[in-house]
Design a protein around this motif. Structure first.
Motif, mmCIF file in Angstrom:
data_model
loop_
_atom_site.group_PDB
_atom_site.id
_atom_site.type_symbol
_atom_site.label_atom_id
_atom_site.label_comp_id
_atom_site.label_asym_id
_atom_site.label_seq_id
_atom_site.Cartn_x
_atom_site.Cartn_y
_atom_site.Cartn_z
ATOM 1 N N ASP A 226 -72.601 -37.596 -34.868
ATOM 2 C CA ASP A 226 -72.552 -38.675 -35.845
ATOM 3 C C ASP A 226 -73.832 -38.664 -36.663
ATOM 4 O O ASP A 226 -74.921 -38.491 -36.125
ATOM 5 C CB ASP A 226 -72.397 -40.033 -35.160
ATOM 6 C CG ASP A 226 -71.060 -40.157 -34.464
ATOM 7 O OD1 ASP A 226 -70.126 -39.450 -34.886
ATOM 8 O OD2 ASP A 226 -70.960 -40.937 -33.499
ATOM 9 N N GLY A 227 -73.736 -38.864 -37.930
ATOM 10 C CA GLY A 227 -74.907 -38.844 -38.800
ATOM 11 C C GLY A 227 -75.178 -37.475 -39.378
ATOM 12 O O GLY A 227 -76.065 -37.312 -40.205
ATOM 13 N N GLY A 228 -74.430 -36.456 -38.948
ATOM 14 C CA GLY A 228 -74.588 -35.124 -39.508
ATOM 15 C C GLY A 228 -75.389 -34.195 -38.625
ATOM 16 O O GLY A 228 -76.079 -34.619 -37.695
ATOM 17 N N GLY A 229 -75.307 -32.939 -38.917
ATOM 18 C CA GLY A 229 -76.022 -31.915 -38.174
ATOM 19 C C GLY A 229 -77.270 -31.478 -38.908
ATOM 20 O O GLY A 229 -77.866 -32.240 -39.675
ATOM 21 N N HIS A 230 -77.695 -30.223 -38.697
ATOM 22 C CA HIS A 230 -78.948 -29.738 -39.270
ATOM 23 C C HIS A 230 -78.901 -29.623 -40.792
ATOM 24 O O HIS A 230 -79.944 -29.681 -41.433
ATOM 25 C CB HIS A 230 -79.332 -28.385 -38.644
ATOM 26 C CG HIS A 230 -78.478 -27.252 -39.091
ATOM 27 N ND1 HIS A 230 -77.325 -26.891 -38.437
ATOM 28 C CD2 HIS A 230 -78.615 -26.387 -40.137
ATOM 29 C CE1 HIS A 230 -76.783 -25.859 -39.048
ATOM 30 N NE2 HIS A 230 -77.534 -25.534 -40.087
ATOM 31 N N LYS A 231 -77.714 -29.499 -41.380
ATOM 32 C CA LYS A 231 -77.660 -29.406 -42.840
ATOM 33 C C LYS A 231 -78.008 -30.740 -43.478
ATOM 34 O O LYS A 231 -78.553 -30.786 -44.573
ATOM 35 C CB LYS A 231 -76.282 -28.947 -43.300
ATOM 36 C CG LYS A 231 -76.064 -27.472 -43.014
ATOM 37 C CD LYS A 231 -74.913 -26.927 -43.776
ATOM 38 C CE LYS A 231 -74.822 -25.428 -43.530
ATOM 39 N NZ LYS A 231 -73.822 -24.804 -44.330
ATOM 40 N N ALA A 232 -77.669 -31.827 -42.819
ATOM 41 C CA ALA A 232 -77.977 -33.154 -43.367
ATOM 42 C C ALA A 232 -79.366 -33.625 -42.954
ATOM 43 O O ALA A 232 -80.077 -34.256 -43.734
ATOM 44 C CB ALA A 232 -76.937 -34.162 -42.904
ATOM 45 N N LEU A 233 -79.779 -33.278 -41.711
ATOM 46 C CA LEU A 233 -81.027 -33.826 -41.175
ATOM 47 C C LEU A 233 -82.172 -32.823 -41.114
ATOM 48 O O LEU A 233 -83.301 -33.214 -40.820
ATOM 49 C CB LEU A 233 -80.777 -34.368 -39.751
ATOM 50 C CG LEU A 233 -79.651 -35.405 -39.631
ATOM 51 C CD1 LEU A 233 -79.412 -35.725 -38.173
ATOM 52 C CD2 LEU A 233 -80.011 -36.652 -40.406
ATOM 53 N N GLY A 234 -81.904 -31.559 -41.324
ATOM 54 C CA GLY A 234 -82.929 -30.534 -41.155
ATOM 55 C C GLY A 234 -82.803 -29.925 -39.763
ATOM 56 O O GLY A 234 -82.249 -30.532 -38.844
ATOM 57 N N ARG A 235 -83.373 -28.734 -39.574
ATOM 58 C CA ARG A 235 -83.216 -28.016 -38.301
ATOM 59 C C ARG A 235 -83.792 -28.789 -37.115
ATOM 60 O O ARG A 235 -83.146 -28.940 -36.102
ATOM 61 C CB ARG A 235 -83.878 -26.644 -38.378
ATOM 62 C CG ARG A 235 -83.099 -25.673 -39.203
ATOM 63 C CD ARG A 235 -82.219 -24.839 -38.313
ATOM 64 N NE ARG A 235 -81.462 -23.915 -39.162
ATOM 65 C CZ ARG A 235 -80.226 -23.574 -38.943
ATOM 66 N NH1 ARG A 235 -79.590 -24.052 -37.916
ATOM 67 N NH2 ARG A 235 -79.608 -22.757 -39.733
ATOM 68 N N ALA B 178 -84.744 -32.076 -36.829
ATOM 69 C CA ALA B 178 -84.138 -33.390 -36.605
ATOM 70 C C ALA B 178 -82.710 -33.242 -36.093
ATOM 71 O O ALA B 178 -82.277 -33.989 -35.216
ATOM 72 C CB ALA B 178 -84.159 -34.206 -37.894
ATOM 73 N N GLY B 179 -81.978 -32.270 -36.618
ATOM 74 C CA GLY B 179 -80.605 -32.054 -36.174
ATOM 75 C C GLY B 179 -80.542 -31.582 -34.747
ATOM 76 O O GLY B 179 -79.640 -31.924 -34.000
ATOM 77 N N ARG B 180 -81.566 -30.835 -34.292
ATOM 78 C CA ARG B 180 -81.588 -30.313 -32.926
ATOM 79 C C ARG B 180 -81.724 -31.451 -31.914
ATOM 80 O O ARG B 180 -81.118 -31.426 -30.855
ATOM 81 C CB ARG B 180 -82.735 -29.321 -32.787
ATOM 82 C CG ARG B 180 -82.668 -28.463 -31.573
ATOM 83 C CD ARG B 180 -83.776 -27.445 -31.610
ATOM 84 N NE ARG B 180 -83.771 -26.748 -32.877
ATOM 85 C CZ ARG B 180 -83.522 -25.459 -33.018
ATOM 86 N NH1 ARG B 180 -83.275 -24.727 -31.985
ATOM 87 N NH2 ARG B 180 -83.524 -24.897 -34.209
ATOM 88 N N ALA B 181 -82.502 -32.465 -32.252
ATOM 89 C CA ALA B 181 -82.729 -33.561 -31.317
ATOM 90 C C ALA B 181 -81.457 -34.376 -31.096
ATOM 91 O O ALA B 181 -81.198 -34.836 -29.987
ATOM 92 C CB ALA B 181 -83.836 -34.468 -31.848
ATOM 93 N N THR B 182 -80.676 -34.553 -32.120
ATOM 94 C CA THR B 182 -79.461 -35.363 -31.973
ATOM 95 C C THR B 182 -78.291 -34.543 -31.446
ATOM 96 O O THR B 182 -77.264 -35.095 -31.115
ATOM 97 C CB THR B 182 -79.059 -35.980 -33.322
ATOM 98 O OG1 THR B 182 -78.803 -34.921 -34.243
ATOM 99 C CG2 THR B 182 -80.124 -36.904 -33.848
ATOM 100 N N ARG B 183 -78.489 -33.240 -31.335
ATOM 101 C CA ARG B 183 -77.369 -32.369 -30.998
ATOM 102 C C ARG B 183 -77.318 -32.043 -29.516
ATOM 103 O O ARG B 183 -76.416 -31.354 -29.055
ATOM 104 C CB ARG B 183 -77.482 -31.075 -31.801
ATOM 105 C CG ARG B 183 -76.257 -30.218 -31.691
ATOM 106 C CD ARG B 183 -76.144 -29.368 -32.924
ATOM 107 N NE ARG B 183 -74.752 -29.043 -33.113
ATOM 108 C CZ ARG B 183 -74.220 -27.888 -32.755
ATOM 109 N NH1 ARG B 183 -74.945 -26.953 -32.232
ATOM 110 N NH2 ARG B 183 -72.947 -27.669 -32.937
ATOM 111 N N ASN B 184 -78.248 -32.487 -28.761
ATOM 112 C CA ASN B 184 -78.270 -32.160 -27.337
ATOM 113 C C ASN B 184 -76.954 -32.556 -26.684
ATOM 114 O O ASN B 184 -76.419 -33.635 -26.906
ATOM 115 C CB ASN B 184 -79.424 -32.872 -26.629
ATOM 116 C CG ASN B 184 -80.765 -32.296 -27.065
ATOM 117 O OD1 ASN B 184 -80.810 -31.182 -27.582
ATOM 118 N ND2 ASN B 184 -81.821 -33.050 -26.866
#
Length: 181
Positions: free
Chosen positions: A149-158, A160-166
């Motif tokens: 939710d909120g998008g992956g690395h394309k929306a948040l950057g590599r 920031a996206g990594r932290a939410t993707r765990n």
């Protein structure tokens, strides 16, 4: 199958016939249904001649094709294709036919693709043919990464996206295609 805005479907034609059979004038029924008198008379005439079957759609394919290319010419086109591997633009002038006619003949006989012919012999290649459905099945598995939710690395950057993707994981799509030909 009539188009979706057709004035008369089979049900509408039955309704037309019922209204006319009840004693109402064809012109009045046609005006109510939003069709021409000629069309209304056509369906009434068909119903009287053929009954219920006359209200169904017919194929628009002609019963005969008087100007169809002769079978001997079609055989000659196929022979030139298989023996010399010529295309429609080269076969046409040899036989005095337009290239479009030659292409239509080749398509009818499934010789329109040179890749479908064996180069040395000119015979049609059948890669494989199965006797029964289910004898050869292609199975494919597609791995799809889940997007948080909120998008992956394309929306948040590599970073920031990594932290939410765990622990997001993957989804798998399985498809099976029965290859009976």
């Amino acid at each position: 199958m009539p188009h979706r805005n057709a004035r008369l479907t089979v049900f509408g034609r039955r309704l037309l016939v019922e209204r006319v059979c009840s004693g109402r004038p064809v012109a009045h029924v046609a005006a109510e249904m939003g069709i021409s008198r000629a069309t209304a008379h056509k369906w009434i005439r068909r119903w009287r001649a053929e009954g219920e079957a006359g209200l169904h759609d017919r194929s628009s394919r002609p019963h005969t094709t008087p100007h169809r290319t002769a079978a001997s010419v079609e055989t000659r086109v196929c022979d030139l294709r298989q023996s010399r591997k010529l295309g429609p633009a080269r076969i046409g002038p040899i036989l005095g036919l337009p290239a479009s006619t030659v292409h239509r003949i080749l398509t009818r006989h499934r010789l329109n693709r040179l890749a479908w012919l064996d180069r040395p012999t000119g015979t049609l290649i059948r890669r494989y043919e199965r006797e029964r459905p289910g004898e050869l099945i292609h199975v494919d598995v597609k791995k799809l990464g889940r997007i948080p939710d909120g998008g992956g690395h394309k929306a948040l950057g590599r970073q920031a996206g990594r932290a939410t993707r765990n622990n997001m994981g993957f989804d798998y799509v399985h498809s099976a295609v029965d290859d009976h030909t």
